[in-house]
Every structure is written in C-alpha cells, then in structure tokens.
Motif scaffolding. Structure first.
Motif: not given
Length: 151
Positions: A97-101, A108-109, A115-119
C-alpha cells in the motif's frame, strides 16, 4: 490438519523494495519446500502476514519469523483450523500500500490508513478474503509482486 496464522509486526527500520524482495525470495523458497501459502502486506513499516499450511510447518515458520531481528512487536491476531486455503498457489505474495488513505483500508481502519494492529481477527480475515478474491484482477498471469495503490 491445515491452519491459518495471521500476525502483525513493526519493522525496526524503513525497508526498501530490495529488502522486501529479498524477504519474499527467501520466503518463497522456504514456503514451497514446506507447502506453506500466504500473503505479506507491508507499508509504513507495518507487516501483516497470513501463513497457511500444515500446523507444524506453519508454527515452525512463525517462530522463525517472530525471532527475526528486522522487526518487533510481533502479535498473532488469528490462528485457526481451515478446510481450504485462501492463497493456494501463492508460496508468498506481496501487497504494498502506498500509505495514503485507500478505499480498501477505509473498510478496515477508521482512518483509512494501513495500521494492522487495529484489525480484529474478523477484520483481518475479511481483508485477506477480499485480497484473495481480487488477486486475479490484480495479478495478470503470474507475478511475484504487485502493488495496491490508492484510488
């Protein structure tokens, strides 16, 4: 018995495309040997990875990964018995992913950022399922790397 293990971790330093390619090359070799399939997502130092295969081999692979000094904060977010693989035929593929919205991440966020720790376990499985279902559209023929850019 087949299992699926999903974990997240955080790279100690920013990794460039060459470093990720080296990880994928070694993963593909080891995973083919051990009949493990899966996918690796990486962006902004976050790793989100799914491993599928025979329980002992997946456990051994995860323990090796968890002890890798290139990352820390390794957290398992899902571990389950499975009947079928989401990523059959993928020894280890990569989604960047390029880091943008991103429209996909908005599902999922809360921020739309990766930010996969939020999943939750459910969110991670939904994301992986969506990636698996979309892979034919994203990967013409057979490529070892592909990028999922923001819309």
């Amino acid at each position: 018995m087949l299992v699926r293990l999903v974990y997240v971790s955080y790279a100690k330093t920013v990794m460039d495309d060459e470093e990720i390619a080296a990880i994928l090359e070694k993963s593909n070799k080891n995973n083919r040997r051990d009949s493990i399939t899966g996918v690796l997502l990486y962006s902004n130092r976050y790793f989100f990875q799914c491993l599928e295969g025979e329980r002992t081999k997946v456990n051994q692979t995860y323990l090796r990964i968890a002890n890798d000094v290139r990352h820390n904060k390794c957290v398992q977010i899902q571990y389950s018995d499975i009947d079928t693989r989401l990523f059959s035929g993928w020894a280890m593929e990569h989604v960047a992913f390029n880091g943008l919205a991103d429209q996909l991440m908005l599902k999922y966020s809360e921020t739309g950022l990766f930010h996969p720790y939020e999943f939750s376990a459910g969110q991670s499985l939904s994301l992986l399922t969506e990636i698996a279902e979309s892979r034919q559209k994203l990967m013409p023929v057979k490529k070892s790397l592909f990028t999922w850019f923001s819309k």
